[in-house]
Write an enzyme that holds these catalytic residues in place. Sequence first.
Site, mmCIF file in Angstrom:
data_model
loop_
_atom_site.group_PDB
_atom_site.id
_atom_site.type_symbol
_atom_site.label_atom_id
_atom_site.label_comp_id
_atom_site.label_asym_id
_atom_site.label_seq_id
_atom_site.Cartn_x
_atom_site.Cartn_y
_atom_site.Cartn_z
ATOM 1 N N ASP A 48 71.900 43.385 18.778
ATOM 2 C CA ASP A 48 70.686 43.388 17.954
ATOM 3 C C ASP A 48 69.712 44.432 18.505
ATOM 4 O O ASP A 48 69.246 44.313 19.634
ATOM 5 C CB ASP A 48 70.033 42.001 18.002
ATOM 6 N N TYR A 53 62.468 49.553 18.536
ATOM 7 C CA TYR A 53 62.726 49.406 19.977
ATOM 8 C C TYR A 53 62.925 50.767 20.642
ATOM 9 O O TYR A 53 62.900 50.858 21.876
ATOM 10 C CB TYR A 53 63.971 48.536 20.249
ATOM 11 N N LYS A 78 66.746 47.242 12.488
ATOM 12 C CA LYS A 78 65.626 46.772 11.659
ATOM 13 C C LYS A 78 64.737 47.925 11.216
ATOM 14 O O LYS A 78 64.495 48.865 11.987
ATOM 15 C CB LYS A 78 64.774 45.760 12.445
ATOM 16 N N HIS A 111 61.762 44.394 9.496
ATOM 17 C CA HIS A 111 61.377 43.815 10.799
ATOM 18 C C HIS A 111 60.284 42.759 10.665
ATOM 19 O O HIS A 111 60.283 41.765 11.400
ATOM 20 C CB HIS A 111 60.942 44.931 11.753
HETATM 21 N N1 NAP Z 1 62.688 40.303 14.948
HETATM 22 C C1 NAP Z 1 61.719 40.271 15.842
HETATM 23 O O1 NAP Z 1 60.519 40.427 15.542
HETATM 24 C C2 NAP Z 1 62.098 40.015 17.267
HETATM 25 C C3 NAP Z 1 61.098 39.660 18.192
HETATM 26 C C4 NAP Z 1 61.478 39.381 19.497
HETATM 27 C C5 NAP Z 1 62.823 39.449 19.851
HETATM 28 N N2 NAP Z 1 63.786 39.823 18.944
HETATM 29 C C6 NAP Z 1 65.223 39.921 19.309
HETATM 30 O O2 NAP Z 1 65.583 38.760 20.058
HETATM 31 C C7 NAP Z 1 66.078 39.173 21.330
HETATM 32 C C8 NAP Z 1 65.800 38.122 22.402
HETATM 33 O O3 NAP Z 1 64.434 37.839 22.531
HETATM 34 P P1 NAP Z 1 63.593 38.266 23.820
HETATM 35 O O4 NAP Z 1 63.864 39.679 24.139
HETATM 36 O O5 NAP Z 1 62.206 37.821 23.543
HETATM 37 O O6 NAP Z 1 64.191 37.439 25.034
HETATM 38 P P2 NAP Z 1 64.929 36.057 25.368
HETATM 39 O O7 NAP Z 1 66.371 36.238 25.087
HETATM 40 O O8 NAP Z 1 64.212 34.914 24.758
HETATM 41 O O9 NAP Z 1 64.665 36.030 26.957
HETATM 42 C C9 NAP Z 1 64.967 37.156 27.767
HETATM 43 C C10 NAP Z 1 64.415 36.931 29.162
HETATM 44 O O10 NAP Z 1 65.125 35.845 29.781
HETATM 45 C C11 NAP Z 1 65.830 36.336 30.932
HETATM 46 N N3 NAP Z 1 67.159 35.738 30.923
HETATM 47 C C12 NAP Z 1 68.162 36.000 30.033
HETATM 48 N N4 NAP Z 1 69.233 35.237 30.299
HETATM 49 C C13 NAP Z 1 68.928 34.487 31.368
HETATM 50 C C14 NAP Z 1 69.640 33.519 32.105
HETATM 51 N N5 NAP Z 1 70.879 33.187 31.771
HETATM 52 N N6 NAP Z 1 69.009 32.919 33.151
HETATM 53 C C15 NAP Z 1 67.739 33.246 33.495
HETATM 54 N N7 NAP Z 1 67.018 34.179 32.823
HETATM 55 C C16 NAP Z 1 67.605 34.778 31.764
HETATM 56 C C17 NAP Z 1 65.900 37.837 30.772
HETATM 57 O O11 NAP Z 1 65.984 38.430 32.059
HETATM 58 P P3 NAP Z 1 66.689 39.871 32.343
HETATM 59 O O12 NAP Z 1 66.467 40.737 31.133
HETATM 60 O O13 NAP Z 1 65.997 40.351 33.564
HETATM 61 O O14 NAP Z 1 68.161 39.632 32.574
HETATM 62 C C18 NAP Z 1 64.587 38.126 30.080
HETATM 63 O O15 NAP Z 1 63.510 38.133 30.997
HETATM 64 C C19 NAP Z 1 65.360 40.498 21.548
HETATM 65 O O16 NAP Z 1 65.903 41.254 22.611
HETATM 66 C C20 NAP Z 1 65.506 41.126 20.195
HETATM 67 O O17 NAP Z 1 66.812 41.642 20.018
HETATM 68 C C21 NAP Z 1 63.426 40.088 17.655
#
Ligand code: NAP
Length: 282
Positions: A48, A53, A78, A111
């Site tokens: 994704d 980004y 997106k 998005h």
């Molecule tokens: N459509 C939208 O508006 C929108 C908005 C936000 C996000 N998104 C999408 O959703 C994805 C995920 O959301 P997000 O980026 O907010 O993050 P998330 O997946 O909710 O959390 C990521 C965080 O958790 C940590 N982490 C991941 N796996 C872990 C584990 N097994 N144990 C401990 N810590 C862990 C990561 O650390 P490290 O990175 O240091 O490993 C990072 O700090 C985004 O990357 C994006 O693709 C979309």
Amino acid sequence: MGILTDTFTLSNSTEIPKVGFGTWQVPDGKATYDAVRTALDVGYRHIDTAHGYGNEASVGRAVRDSGIAREDLFITSKLPADAKTHDLAATRRDESLTNLDLGWIDLYLVHAPWPWDRIATRHDQGNLDAWRALEEGYGDGTLKAIGISNFDVHDMENLLAHGDVAPVVNQIQYYVGFTEPVITSFAQEHGMLVEAYSPLATGDMLGNADVAAVAEAHGVSAAQVALRFCLQNGILPLPKAVGPEHIRDNAELDFELTADEMTTLNALADTAPSHYHNPTQG
Ligand SMILES: NC(=O)c1ccc[n+]([C@@H]2O[C@H](COP(=O)([O-])OP(=O)(O)OC[C@H]3O[C@@H](n4cnc5c(N)ncnc54)[C@H](OP(=O)(O)O)[C@@H]3O)[C@@H](O)[C@H]2O)c1
């Protein structure tokens, strides 16, 4: 088949791998390239990204270098949230296709229904004009499926009433204790698969004691519980990680939360109350 290659079927019959690998806030260049290569090596087949980004080119390069057949991969990107005219949306859509350079995009999402500097404002005509550019990409086969993100019920109704192609996905903020039930139900009732972005609340829910208790009972991590929670609610999680141990951890989801555990988790209050939430979500 394992969880990384198991699929949900979208309403246009496209198969989508049940766990996607998130790339928000991963810098373009080596960081994104390495994270995506590691994820593909571990077995993720669904990535994704987003025009916004700024890392589509690195995602595309990592995918091409992986040597994995294009047909075996599912790439989501997106349309920038501020592209609310047909012509700007068509330009940005084509930029995404060029940046990724993977022949086609499996799923392309609007998005957000509002530009990020005007969250919660209405752009009904702008969303329809932008949607037309996605419908054109869907029509010519460069976008295999099209959908939306951050759309509330009003914004979904607008597209469903006036668009020609119905969106197949709504990607929203969704994690234990914050599941946007009104938006989720409406999307599902209208044939959309709901994708969970920030399924770990960008890391902010991982210290929750109730989630930790469930994790301990299974000998797994809080992150793994959070991802199983999404899957067992029929929601596709998009965990982001750059740490290789995290990338692997999030792929090991071969356990089942009990019905009682799901009831408990579904009844929890927000597990990351200080985490940022869009004011239109809820
Ligand atoms: N459509 C939208 O508006 C929108 C908005 C936000 C996000 N998104 C999408 O959703 C994805 C995920 O959301 P997000 O980026 O907010 O993050 P998330 O997946 O909710 O959390 C990521 C965080 O958790 C940590 N982490 C991941 N796996 C872990 C584990 N097994 N144990 C401990 N810590 C862990 C990561 O650390 P490290 O990175 O240091 O490993 C990072 O700090 C985004 O990357 C994006 O693709 C979309």
